[in-house]
Design a protein around this motif. Sequence first.
Motif, PDB file in Angstrom:
ATOM      1  N   ALA A  52     -16.790  -7.868  -1.821  1.00 34.23           N
ATOM      2  CA  ALA A  52     -18.090  -7.210  -1.850  1.00 34.23           C
ATOM      3  C   ALA A  52     -18.965  -7.670  -3.006  1.00 34.23           C
ATOM      4  O   ALA A  52     -20.182  -7.648  -2.908  1.00 34.23           O
ATOM      5  N   ALA A  57     -21.666 -12.604  -0.830  1.00 33.30           N
ATOM      6  CA  ALA A  57     -21.915 -11.280  -0.264  1.00 33.30           C
ATOM      7  C   ALA A  57     -23.175 -10.666  -0.864  1.00 33.30           C
ATOM      8  O   ALA A  57     -23.961 -10.035  -0.158  1.00 33.30           O
ATOM      9  N   ILE A  58     -23.371 -10.848  -2.146  1.00 35.05           N
ATOM     10  CA  ILE A  58     -24.576 -10.319  -2.791  1.00 35.05           C
ATOM     11  C   ILE A  58     -25.806 -11.024  -2.246  1.00 35.05           C
ATOM     12  O   ILE A  58     -26.814 -10.391  -1.932  1.00 35.05           O
ATOM     13  N   ARG A  61     -26.783  -9.703   1.102  1.00 43.89           N
ATOM     14  CA  ARG A  61     -27.384  -8.371   1.083  1.00 43.89           C
ATOM     15  C   ARG A  61     -28.810  -8.374   0.580  1.00 43.89           C
ATOM     16  O   ARG A  61     -29.607  -7.532   0.977  1.00 43.89           O
ATOM     17  N   ILE A  62     -29.156  -9.300  -0.300  1.00 44.24           N
ATOM     18  CA  ILE A  62     -30.493  -9.255  -0.893  1.00 44.24           C
ATOM     19  C   ILE A  62     -31.453 -10.293  -0.322  1.00 44.24           C
ATOM     20  O   ILE A  62     -32.578 -10.395  -0.789  1.00 44.24           O
TER      21      ILE A  62
END
Length: 175
Positions: A52, A57-58, A61-62
Amino acid sequence: MSDAHNEHESLIKTPKQLVVALIAAFVAPIICIVLLVQFVTSGKLPAAGSKAQSPEAIAARIQPVSDIGYTFQDTSGPKVLQTGEAVFKTICIACHGAGVAGAPKFGESSAWAPRYKAGYDKLLDHALHGFNAMPARGGNPDLADIEVARAMVYMVNSSGGSFKEPEAPAAPAAK
């Protein structure tokens, strides 16, 4: 004394009871706040070893929402012509998939028969310049004439027609 005087007596009768009441008035809300904070922050946190918090993954998400589903094209090189099926699946299906605003549905031969009987040239003219509620080039001005023609032939032939797919123009000779 009268009974009315006794009804208005306080529960706190000694200085010791007053001190205990004041301490309880300050300590009870603090304990409630600490317990609420602990409850809110004790949610599911990523376990050790999970992915995560990895950079990938970051980044996923952004990333901007506008980047999802769009591909950037290099416009400095030669244009790569799309197939009729590709144009249909990206543009034409919006109306011809559901029959929006009177558009003949894809694969419905009874709706397409009168159109392809009118002839290739007339149907291509409607596809290129618009007809009734249909915008010119299906609403995508970046489509080349050959791409529009391929999409039209794909839809007609999938509905019982027998138009010949147009050939791509020959590339200019290098000098």
